[in-house]
Write a protein that holds these residues in place. Sequence first.
Motif: not given
Length: 1006
Positions: A342-356
């Motif tokens: 969308x725009x305006x993002x500054x920080x990100x955290x990652x993870x995986x869902x059940x399907x990888x």
Amino acid sequence: MPKFIHFLCLLALLAGASAARALDSKVSLSDYHHDIWTGKDGAPGEVSAMAQTADGWLWIASSNGLYRFDGVRFRRFEAVSGEVAPKRPITALTALRNGDLLIGYIFGGVSLLSKGHITDYPTRIGNDLLAPVSSVIRDDDGAVWVATTIGLLKLEQGVWRNVGAAMGLPQGRVSNLQFDQYRQMWLAIGEQLMVREPGSQRFRTVLRGYATVNLSTSPDGRLWLDTHGKLITVPSDHPGPPLPRPAWMAQAAGQENGLFDRDGNYWMLGCPGVCRTDGIGRQPDSVYSPAAQPDSKLDQPWQVSNLTGNVIFEDRDGNIWIGTQSGVERFRNNRLTKVRMSGGERFFTFALDDAGRALVWAKPTNELWRLNADGGAELLERGVASPFGVLANGADGALLKAGLEQIERRRGEQVESIAYPAGVAEAAGVPVTRIIDDGRALWLSVARRGSFRWQDGQWAPQSELGLPNGIAFAAPGGRGVMWFGYSDGLVLRYDNGKLTRYAPQPDGDVGAITFVHSGPEVVIGGNGGLAVLQGGRFRRLSVSDSEVLSRVSGMVIAANGDRWFNGSKGVVRVRADQWRAALATPQAALDYTLYGVLDGYPDFAATANRLPSAIADAQGQLWFAGVSGVARLDGTRAYPKPHPPEVKIETLVAQGKRYLDFSRPLQLAPATTALRIEYTALSYSMPEGLRFHYLLEGVDRDWQEAGTRRAISYTNLGPGDYRFRVAAVNQFGQWNTSETAISMRILPTFTQTPLFYGLCALAALLLLYLLYRLWARQATLRIATRLAERERIARALHDSFLQSVHGLTLSFQSALGALPADFASRRKIERVLLMADKVMEEGRNEVQDLRSGAMGDGDLAHGLTLVGEVLQESQRAVFSLRTLGTPRQLDEQMACEAYSIGREAILNAFRHADAASIQVALDYAPGQFSLQVADDGRGITDELIRNGTKGHWGLTGMLERATRIGGHLALENVAGGGTRMRLTVPAARAYVGRAGWKRWLPRRFR
């Protein structure tokens, strides 16, 4: 059989084609790395043709002449001395397989560029000027064919002929002249497409009713006719199996409207802008309208330099080039593709869902996105804007989502809620910054509250666990095991309540910890680089560029063991074998490949949120968080390496003269002391990443690192032979395959030649000789004056003072004789007379010493005579001197030494021999000079001859003097009584006028 052999030759040619792939059609045109060069960058305008020759040069034709481009600098082609570079408007370029380049001009005329030399073909056909050229080719027999506005021309025996009518062509403008992989000649005339098979003398019509804009060959070898609106497969009735498009055909010339890249995608110009329709080249024969519904396009004025392109071209590495009225554009692959959110993002955290599949929670927009394998992002949730909230995966793969109010553990359809510790909530919710599952407990970090552990349904603050405040990064290490990094470089291992400290060490300190990973090895990252736990201590890995592994905040280990790090300069790939080598020898520089901002990386790694910034999904896609977004790297796509850089030396400038031809060693003018060499390397995928080093043999002892510089200057050079060598390496570690070097000789000025140095040495010797003669003359004059004065004083003492004293003594002796023997004063008078005798003796000695310098005039006989006469006046012995042979001028040093030896021998004879006669003989024989002093006295003992007199150095001094002049001294007793001293000196050392080198040559070598 001939056709079969021809087919085998074609297969062999095609087997040597480059294995490079086309640009990735999975991404849109806007996701490619797109460069635009215009006039402000030195690019030519009104670009009309492009080609790439076998030596790697990219050639660009324009209305302002011929240019070549190395990926960084545009240069107008410079002809070597005596030739004229093409500056007329050019309409056609064709790169030949042997490396030559054919050039056609809009106002008529053709030139051939071969190995840097320009050859201009005739500009007239008969009495008329050559018509405008649209395309030009050369066949296997060396004949040149030209498509012009008046028909098809052929150059035979240096003369142009219009061969169209004789070969069955109608009258009119000919275009799109080219050879295919079967060596068939194609052309378009009017609305007909015609072909001539090898060996045939006439063309035949293949298609009618189409106004051909350009002909393009798809990778499978099919020929297509482009009318700008339609793309039509050209029927092929060539016998035998079909052949794919060879590499030389793609690089031979650019296309006017569109072309097939090597994956079969069709690129078009003026649709408007740039368009790409995917996969047409793999479709069956038919009529297509690729511009009607392109898969991707850039059709806005701000996206391209000009919405109407003139020529499109694919180089040997698969990059797409476009020539426009305004300049040149290039499209190349980005290894990383930025994810659009969308725009305006500054920080990100990652993870995986059940399907990888990868999930990313963006802050402060508070949006949860699913990242798809094609690089797209799908919005799943949107909440109230907040900078807090993190994602993670549990040890069992469950999704952990720590929001503003609670923690959710999601596993399939099951959702478990976990309340936060008491007292951590704020007005806007709980400011969670980290959540980790170690397999036994949950670890939570809350802004301004510290860290907590959730185990057995209870929260425990870090103070109860013995953990210091200020945790910068945390990572799980196994069931009940955690690793913590701190800003002061401290690393702690928490193992079910037991703490182990790893304090920073000199060889393992990485500064403030930005990353911790516990896997096959425990790896920490920080401002100072990357370190690995080995032998109970962290050891820092060595790397050529320390910034590459600085501030690493994420790492992914691929299935094949490759490591992918997210660092300050981008994504760093370390192959499994390179990683093992680094662990074996940490002090050795780590080999790696960097994918930075020029590869689409979003600036540099995100470290502010102190969470892992890299993740791999089940589809093999790698995702990296940077400070300006998230980027995808397709781990399933094997990007072939580009061609190794081809190093070229462009110019050498010395004393204002430019040298361009390096086919033979250069001869630089005398007095050349400085020069400048410009070099480059041809690598069009990412030329900005090239690094150079160079060596000038005769000046540099080792290779010098030049970085990205493409020119070097040398000063204070002298005459002599030099050899300049230069090499380049790209970001993939590929060096140029063949050495690039030039040899040169700086000619000496007259003042730098051996002859001049010899003349200078001779002049210096002559000057020294003249100065010596002047000094010797002055010294001789001073010595002569001094000796004359000594002689005068000696004569005065002898003739007046000593004679007066002697007369006075005789008078006293006479008076004493008249006195009675018992006269009281007689004893006193006798003592006075004895004293007078001593005064006489001392006076004679002084006279002798004064006269000892009598050799000052160089007359040895005269000098020795004076010595003998003085001594015989006070002694009873009779002195005589005789000369044998014809007297010759003696060497000055030899004469002085001989005089000293003779004088010493005469003194010894008078004082110690008790002789009645002393004879001196000088013999000037042709072969040698000899001096002999003999007496008839009592002789000398053998012991005295061998060892001399203890405490006296007369005999020793005589021997040393004889040795200095290369002579021989003999001392012996004479039968019948007496002693004889004989000095012999070779003529070469004794006489003036003999060869000087013989006089001073040691005796043992003669």
